[in-house]
Design an enzyme around this catalytic site. Structure first.
Site, PDB file in Angstrom:
ATOM      1  N   ALA A 106       0.838  -1.216   0.000  1.00  0.00           N
ATOM      2  CA  ALA A 106       0.000   0.000   0.000  1.00  0.00           C
ATOM      3  C   ALA A 106       0.868   1.259   0.000  1.00  0.00           C
ATOM      4  CB  ALA A 106      -0.902   0.012   1.221  1.00  0.00           C
ATOM      5  N   GLU A 128      -0.848  -6.146   1.879  1.00  0.00           N
ATOM      6  CA  GLU A 128      -0.649  -5.032   2.818  1.00  0.00           C
ATOM      7  C   GLU A 128      -1.178  -5.454   4.179  1.00  0.00           C
ATOM      8  OE1 GLU A 128       0.837  -2.007   3.086  1.00  0.00           O
ATOM      9  OE2 GLU A 128      -0.081  -1.947   5.077  1.00  0.00           O
ATOM     10  N   CYS A 226      13.029   3.887   1.710  1.00  0.00           N
ATOM     11  CA  CYS A 226      13.205   5.305   1.354  1.00  0.00           C
ATOM     12  C   CYS A 226      13.913   6.004   2.498  1.00  0.00           C
ATOM     13  CB  CYS A 226      11.861   5.952   1.001  1.00  0.00           C
ATOM     14  SG  CYS A 226      10.662   5.903   2.333  1.00  0.00           S
TER      15      CYS A 226
HETATM   16  N1  SAM Z   1       5.224  -0.208  -1.882  1.00  0.00           N
HETATM   17  C1  SAM Z   1       4.304   0.853  -1.530  1.00  0.00           C
HETATM   18  C2  SAM Z   1       4.096   1.750  -2.745  1.00  0.00           C
HETATM   19  O1  SAM Z   1       4.946   1.778  -3.619  1.00  0.00           O
HETATM   20  O2  SAM Z   1       3.034   2.383  -2.833  1.00  0.00           O
HETATM   21  C3  SAM Z   1       4.787   1.600  -0.300  1.00  0.00           C
HETATM   22  C4  SAM Z   1       5.013   0.695   0.867  1.00  0.00           C
HETATM   23  S1  SAM Z   1       5.383   1.509   2.378  1.00  0.00           S
HETATM   24  C5  SAM Z   1       7.020   2.020   2.135  1.00  0.00           C
HETATM   25  C6  SAM Z   1       5.553   0.173   3.482  1.00  0.00           C
HETATM   26  C7  SAM Z   1       4.269  -0.566   3.820  1.00  0.00           C
HETATM   27  O3  SAM Z   1       4.588  -1.627   4.731  1.00  0.00           O
HETATM   28  C8  SAM Z   1       3.209   0.273   4.533  1.00  0.00           C
HETATM   29  O4  SAM Z   1       2.022   0.270   3.804  1.00  0.00           O
HETATM   30  C9  SAM Z   1       3.030  -0.393   5.893  1.00  0.00           C
HETATM   31  O5  SAM Z   1       1.687  -0.405   6.339  1.00  0.00           O
HETATM   32  C10 SAM Z   1       3.523  -1.802   5.635  1.00  0.00           C
HETATM   33  N2  SAM Z   1       3.995  -2.493   6.880  1.00  0.00           N
HETATM   34  C11 SAM Z   1       4.107  -1.983   8.115  1.00  0.00           C
HETATM   35  N3  SAM Z   1       4.516  -2.942   8.975  1.00  0.00           N
HETATM   36  C12 SAM Z   1       4.649  -4.070   8.277  1.00  0.00           C
HETATM   37  C13 SAM Z   1       5.030  -5.399   8.606  1.00  0.00           C
HETATM   38  N4  SAM Z   1       5.378  -5.748   9.835  1.00  0.00           N
HETATM   39  N5  SAM Z   1       5.022  -6.299   7.618  1.00  0.00           N
HETATM   40  C14 SAM Z   1       4.685  -5.963   6.360  1.00  0.00           C
HETATM   41  N6  SAM Z   1       4.336  -4.721   6.000  1.00  0.00           N
HETATM   42  C15 SAM Z   1       4.313  -3.791   6.937  1.00  0.00           C
END
Ligand code: SAM
Length: 429
Positions: A106, A128, A226
């Protein structure tokens, strides 16, 4: 105001490049979008200013423009995505027909970019963990007219238990301390602390372990963040490689980025037009692909067949499934997903209402054309009225696909005198 602890870390990390880095943070950031690949070239838009070098469909646009408000945005003609954020998918190099997992997906920038490269062929799992964000992801996958993606709302460990060694490519775009987004999002600055960096590094290690289990031998794993924090970047990769001897770094030719150790590279805001990012490309050694049983498709009910006859549409490779009164088209080769929280089982075709089929908005966004179509210029009174929810004064019968300059944007239903509006209420302007 950037935290002093962050600045001192960056000074140490960058040495003589530090002043150039600091200066880049003072400059206005470059803004970008990515077109959905289609039959022809993307439309020429006055606010587009230049090509993003590492993504064929990526373009910079003028900072005064508001492309998110343009009808083309709702029609899924493009996705607003930061330029450096397009790099991990370039490194993942998805191919049509493959099985691909975007584990932290997400709001969907990279998922929809992967879908563009797959051209509707193969199986894309967009996962997600956060339920609210998974809904936004579903909505974006729908807006970008993707036919071969499922959206799940699972913990990476649960997915890894269900689908061991199933994917050809896995992307981990990990949750991180977000230092590379300091210029873009104020919250990234206020949420930052040295403790956050340590916490993120621990969590990234866990997510990478699940990613390793999901990938088949011979498959490619791309890990991206990032942030500039070495603990979450090169450090996280080094720790992973130590405990996963079945992985080795891959050398990737990407002349725009600064290469580092262990298949990694960096996108620095003082060296390219984009924000700070990190990515590493790893390969799981071996090469035998495991066979896995496929779920059998259902024959879809009669009203669907009638609808297909009337509109003349044809679906990509896949199979129909019904969930209550709702009909979906799932990609060919979808594995058994019983027990997983599936938010979007595939492309939504429509809903059965009293033995009639009401086509889904998602289907309109995926369709390029159908037998009954009405097309308006994007800046016309009629299209603005349609997006408001107004009835259109045209003499059509049956379901009619409404388009903005040839890009499908929603459904109307004609009774011979007017076209009733079926643009979703939640999206009306
Ligand atoms: N790839 C996405 C995009 O390009 O639109 C952005 C991803 S964002 C950097 C990281 C995502 O990892 C967030 O949506 C967050 O909710 C999720 N996240 C948080 N904790 C997590 C966990 N323990 N395992 C997997 N995903 C997690």
């Amino acid at each position: 105001m950037l935290p002093e602890a962050f600045l001192s870390r960056m000074r140490q990390q960058l040495g003589e490049e530090y002043p150039a880095f600091l200066e880049s943070l003072e400059r206005p950031r470059a803004v970008a979008l990515r077109f959905r690949p289609g039959k022809g070239a993307p439309p020429e838009l006055p606010f587009v200013t230049g090509q993003v070098p590492w993504e064929p469909m990526g373009r910079y646009y003028s900072p005064d423009a508001r492309p998110g408000l343009h009808p083309f945005h709702e029609a899924g003609v493009y996705y607003l995505q930061e330029a450096s954020a397009m790099a991990p998918v370039t490194l993942l190099d998805p191919q049509p027909g493959e099985r691909i997992c975007d584990l932290c997906a997400a709001p969907g920038g990279k998922s929809t970019q992967i879908a563009g490269r797959m051209a509707g062929q193969g199986f894309l799992l967009c996962n997600e963990v956060n339920p609210k964000r998974a809904k936004i992801l579903s909505r974006n996958v729908e807006r970008m007219g993707v036919s071969n993606a499922l959206v799940t709302n699972e913990h990476p460990q649960t997915l890894a238990r269900h689908l061991p060694e199933w994917f050809d490519r896995v992307l981990v775009d990990a949750p991180c301390s977000g230092e590379g987004m300091f210029r873009k999002e104020e919250a990234a600055v206020t949420d930052w602390s040295p403790e956050t960096v340590q916490m993120c590094a621990r969590r990234q290690g866990e997510i990478l372990n699940s990613a390793a289990a999901l990938l088949r031998p011979g498959g490619r794993l791309v890990y991206s963040t990032c942030t500039f924090a070495p603990e979450e970047d090169e450090g996280a990769v080094a720790v992973f490689l130590e405990s996963h001897p079945e992985f080795e770094p891959e050398t990737v030719a990407a002349p725009w980025f600064v290469p580092g150790e262990n298949g990694s590279c960096r996108m620095w805001p003082h060296k390219l037009l984009g924000e700070g990012h990190f990515a590493a490309v790893l390969r799981k050694v071996g090469g035998e692909e495991r066979e896995i049983g496929y779920q059998a498709g259902e024959r879809l009910p009669k009203p669907w067949e009638t609808f297909v006859r009337e509109t003349g549409i044809s679906l990509p490779n896949g199979q129909g499934v019904t969930f209550g009164s709702r009909l979906f088209w799932v990609p060919e080769g979808t594995p058994e997903l019983k027990g997983l929280r599936v938010m979007r089982p595939g492309l939504e075709l429509g809903e059965l209402k009293k033995e009639r089929l009401e086509p889904a908005h998602a289907l309109a966004l995926w369709l390029r054309d159908c037998a009954n179509t009405v097309c308006y210029p994007w800046d016309s009174r009629e299209l603005a009225g349609f997006l408001h929810g107004e009835v259109l004064p045209i003499h059509r019968r049956g379901w009619c696909l409404v388009q903005a300059d040839g890009y499908s944007i929603g459904w109307g239903k004609g009774d011979g005198t007017v076209l009733k509006n079926h643009y979703p209420k939640g999206l009306r302007r």
